[in-house]
Design a protein around this motif. Sequence first.
Motif, PDB file in Angstrom:
ATOM      1  N   ARG A   3       0.851  -1.190   0.000  1.00 12.73           N
ATOM      2  CA  ARG A   3       0.000   0.000   0.000  1.00 12.73           C
ATOM      3  C   ARG A   3       0.888   1.242   0.000  1.00 12.73           C
ATOM      4  NH1 ARG A   3      -2.913   2.395   4.635  1.00 12.73           N
ATOM      5  NH2 ARG A   3      -1.370   1.259   5.841  1.00 12.73           N
ATOM      6  N   GLU A   4       0.607   2.179  -0.901  1.00 13.10           N
ATOM      7  CA  GLU A   4       1.360   3.432  -0.875  1.00 13.10           C
ATOM      8  C   GLU A   4       0.728   4.351   0.162  1.00 13.10           C
ATOM      9  OE1 GLU A   4       1.759   5.415  -4.606  1.00 13.10           O
ATOM     10  OE2 GLU A   4       3.299   6.762  -3.809  1.00 13.10           O
ATOM     11  N   VAL A   5       1.525   4.895   1.062  1.00 10.06           N
ATOM     12  CA  VAL A   5       0.988   5.746   2.124  1.00 10.06           C
ATOM     13  C   VAL A   5       1.597   7.141   2.008  1.00 10.06           C
ATOM     14  CG1 VAL A   5       0.594   3.807   3.690  1.00 10.06           C
ATOM     15  CG2 VAL A   5       2.777   5.032   3.780  1.00 10.06           C
ATOM     16  N   ARG A   6       1.051   8.075   2.806  1.00  6.75           N
ATOM     17  CA  ARG A   6       1.624   9.419   2.813  1.00  6.75           C
ATOM     18  C   ARG A   6       2.876   9.427   3.671  1.00  6.75           C
ATOM     19  NH1 ARG A   6      -3.167  12.979   4.867  1.00  6.75           N
ATOM     20  NH2 ARG A   6      -2.913  11.315   6.352  1.00  6.75           N
ATOM     21  N   GLU A   7       3.816  10.293   3.321  1.00  9.56           N
ATOM     22  CA  GLU A   7       5.027  10.419   4.113  1.00  9.56           C
ATOM     23  C   GLU A   7       4.625  10.782   5.543  1.00  9.56           C
ATOM     24  OE1 GLU A   7       7.765  12.983   2.222  1.00  9.56           O
ATOM     25  OE2 GLU A   7       9.158  13.021   3.903  1.00  9.56           O
ATOM     26  N   GLY A   8       5.195  10.129   6.507  1.00  8.15           N
ATOM     27  CA  GLY A   8       4.840  10.425   7.891  1.00  8.15           C
ATOM     28  C   GLY A   8       3.811   9.454   8.437  1.00  8.15           C
ATOM     29  N   ASP A   9       3.179   8.679   7.557  1.00  8.78           N
ATOM     30  CA  ASP A   9       2.157   7.737   8.021  1.00  8.78           C
ATOM     31  C   ASP A   9       2.742   6.444   8.563  1.00  8.78           C
ATOM     32  OD1 ASP A   9       0.132   9.404   7.539  1.00  8.78           O
ATOM     33  OD2 ASP A   9      -0.732   8.321   5.846  1.00  8.78           O
ATOM     34  N   ILE A  10       4.043   6.229   8.379  1.00  9.03           N
ATOM     35  CA  ILE A  10       4.651   5.003   8.894  1.00  9.03           C
ATOM     36  C   ILE A  10       5.271   5.305  10.250  1.00  9.03           C
ATOM     37  CG2 ILE A  10       6.456   3.276   8.548  1.00  9.03           C
ATOM     38  CD1 ILE A  10       5.943   3.526   5.531  1.00  9.03           C
ATOM     39  N   THR A 160      10.502 -10.156   4.924  1.00 14.38           N
ATOM     40  CA  THR A 160      10.650  -9.890   3.488  1.00 14.38           C
ATOM     41  C   THR A 160       9.362  -9.488   2.758  1.00 14.38           C
ATOM     42  OG1 THR A 160      10.355 -12.244   3.010  1.00 14.38           O
ATOM     43  CG2 THR A 160      12.633 -11.458   3.212  1.00 14.38           C
ATOM     44  N   THR A 161       8.205  -9.471   3.464  1.00 17.22           N
ATOM     45  CA  THR A 161       6.959  -9.104   2.782  1.00 17.22           C
ATOM     46  C   THR A 161       6.713  -7.606   2.934  1.00 17.22           C
ATOM     47  OG1 THR A 161       6.043 -11.277   3.267  1.00 17.22           O
ATOM     48  CG2 THR A 161       4.482  -9.572   2.619  1.00 17.22           C
ATOM     49  N   LEU A 162       6.685  -6.905   1.811  1.00 18.64           N
ATOM     50  CA  LEU A 162       6.483  -5.455   1.836  1.00 18.64           C
ATOM     51  C   LEU A 162       5.007  -5.139   2.066  1.00 18.64           C
ATOM     52  CD1 LEU A 162       7.683  -2.635   1.453  1.00 18.64           C
ATOM     53  CD2 LEU A 162       7.321  -2.902  -1.010  1.00 18.64           C
ATOM     54  N   VAL A 163       4.739  -4.326   3.097  1.00 17.64           N
ATOM     55  CA  VAL A 163       3.357  -4.011   3.462  1.00 17.64           C
ATOM     56  C   VAL A 163       2.964  -2.629   2.943  1.00 17.64           C
ATOM     57  CG1 VAL A 163       1.747  -3.713   5.375  1.00 17.64           C
ATOM     58  CG2 VAL A 163       3.590  -5.380   5.560  1.00 17.64           C
ATOM     59  N   ASP A 164       3.739  -1.619   3.308  1.00 19.71           N
ATOM     60  CA  ASP A 164       3.449  -0.279   2.795  1.00 19.71           C
ATOM     61  C   ASP A 164       4.721   0.533   2.626  1.00 19.71           C
ATOM     62  OD1 ASP A 164       3.892   0.458   5.435  1.00 19.71           O
ATOM     63  OD2 ASP A 164       1.758   0.473   5.905  1.00 19.71           O
ATOM     64  N   TYR A 165       4.577   1.654   1.940  1.00 20.66           N
ATOM     65  CA  TYR A 165       5.778   2.421   1.584  1.00 20.66           C
ATOM     66  C   TYR A 165       5.409   3.835   1.153  1.00 20.66           C
ATOM     67  CZ  TYR A 165       4.341   2.132  -3.245  1.00 20.66           C
ATOM     68  OH  TYR A 165       3.618   2.258  -4.405  1.00 20.66           O
ATOM     69  N   TRP A 166       6.378   4.725   1.238  1.00 23.64           N
ATOM     70  CA  TRP A 166       6.337   5.980   0.477  1.00 23.64           C
ATOM     71  C   TRP A 166       7.723   6.180  -0.119  1.00 23.64           C
ATOM     72  CZ3 TRP A 166       9.809   9.731   1.799  1.00 23.64           C
ATOM     73  CH2 TRP A 166      10.269   9.755   3.130  1.00 23.64           C
ATOM     74  N   ILE A 167       7.769   6.845  -1.250  1.00 30.19           N
ATOM     75  CA  ILE A 167       9.050   7.112  -1.920  1.00 30.19           C
ATOM     76  C   ILE A 167       8.887   8.407  -2.692  1.00 30.19           C
ATOM     77  CG2 ILE A 167       8.371   5.652  -3.911  1.00 30.19           C
ATOM     78  CD1 ILE A 167      11.970   5.818  -2.703  1.00 30.19           C
ATOM     79  N   ARG A 168       9.906   9.246  -2.683  1.00 30.92           N
ATOM     80  CA  ARG A 168       9.814  10.482  -3.474  1.00 30.92           C
ATOM     81  C   ARG A 168      11.209  10.962  -3.840  1.00 30.92           C
ATOM     82  NH1 ARG A 168      11.542  14.661  -0.273  1.00 30.92           N
ATOM     83  NH2 ARG A 168      11.066  14.525   1.950  1.00 30.92           N
ATOM     84  N   GLU A 169      11.226  11.794  -4.865  1.00 32.18           N
ATOM     85  CA  GLU A 169      12.460  12.472  -5.242  1.00 32.18           C
ATOM     86  C   GLU A 169      12.764  13.538  -4.195  1.00 32.18           C
ATOM     87  OE1 GLU A 169      12.160  14.285  -9.083  1.00 32.18           O
ATOM     88  OE2 GLU A 169      14.120  15.272  -8.874  1.00 32.18           O
ATOM     89  N   THR A 170      14.033  13.820  -3.978  1.00 34.68           N
ATOM     90  CA  THR A 170      14.385  14.924  -3.086  1.00 34.68           C
ATOM     91  C   THR A 170      15.342  15.865  -3.803  1.00 34.68           C
ATOM     92  OG1 THR A 170      15.472  15.576  -1.021  1.00 34.68           O
ATOM     93  CG2 THR A 170      16.216  13.527  -2.009  1.00 34.68           C
ATOM     94  N   LYS A 171      15.224  17.146  -3.452  1.00 40.66           N
ATOM     95  CA  LYS A 171      16.141  18.133  -4.024  1.00 40.66           C
ATOM     96  C   LYS A 171      17.284  18.395  -3.045  1.00 40.66           C
ATOM     97  CE  LYS A 171      13.833  18.855  -7.781  1.00 40.66           C
ATOM     98  NZ  LYS A 171      14.272  18.049  -8.927  1.00 40.66           N
ATOM     99  N   ASP A 172      17.166  17.883  -1.819  1.00 41.21           N
ATOM    100  CA  ASP A 172      18.228  18.075  -0.822  1.00 41.21           C
ATOM    101  C   ASP A 172      18.319  16.806   0.027  1.00 41.21           C
ATOM    102  OD1 ASP A 172      19.988  18.853   1.150  1.00 41.21           O
ATOM    103  OD2 ASP A 172      19.223  20.908   1.219  1.00 41.21           O
TER     104      ASP A 172
END
Length: 184
Positions: A3-10, A160-172
């Motif tokens: 599940r893709e979550v919002r940053e900070g939700d984990i 090893t089972t991925l449950v949720d995540y967020w990922i984003r590009e960063t400028k810094d």
Amino acid sequence: MPREVREGDIALARGAAHRAFTLVVVRDYEGGRVLLGEKLRGFGAGYYNGFGGKVERGETVEAAAARELTEEANVEATNMTRRGALRFVFDDKPLEPWLVHVFHCSRYDGEIAASDEMRPEWFDLDDVPFENMWADDPYWWPLFLEEKEFVGTFTFTNTTTLVDYWIRETKDLMLDVEAMTANE
Ligand SMILES: Nc1ncnc2c1[nH]c(=O)n2[C@H]1C[C@H](O)[C@@H](COP(=O)(O)OP(=O)(O)OP(=O)(O)O)O1
């Protein structure tokens, strides 16, 4: 399906400090391929991955990345750049979150050779073996290959089972790494 979550939700276990790791992916621009290693023992055995491991006490992240590449693939990086920071949160073992610092390397000295931990193998960019890699990899590899810097967090159950995540590009990248480790 993760599940893709919002940053900070984990949520992280309160007070748990990160354990630092490195991960170096070698890219051959002329040949349009990347070097991965089949992990032969220990955590993640059987998966293909970049080269890396734990940052030792008193060692910089950069020095650890270079050391692990030499130990596992027998080459010395002559250009290495930081490209990402990936946080892994587990509900079983290990209990503390991991922060894996991802590096890109495109030049090195020496001849690539296997170690007792990794069996190196080149893969064409359109043939990266995601079916035999950590479940988070398909989410950050596109950013890596597009030469972007990135940060993210991935939660695993049963190691090893991925449950949720967020990922984003960063400028810094370093500012984001500081924010991720702010309470340690
Ligand atoms: N989920 C995921 N995606 C991508 N990469 C990784 C993970 N989990 C991981 O552990 N990794 C990477 C991070 C490190 O590069 C290695 C794990 O390091 P490890 O081999 O356990 O550390 P060493 O210090 O080499 O271990 P020993 O020599 O003590 O066995 O995988």
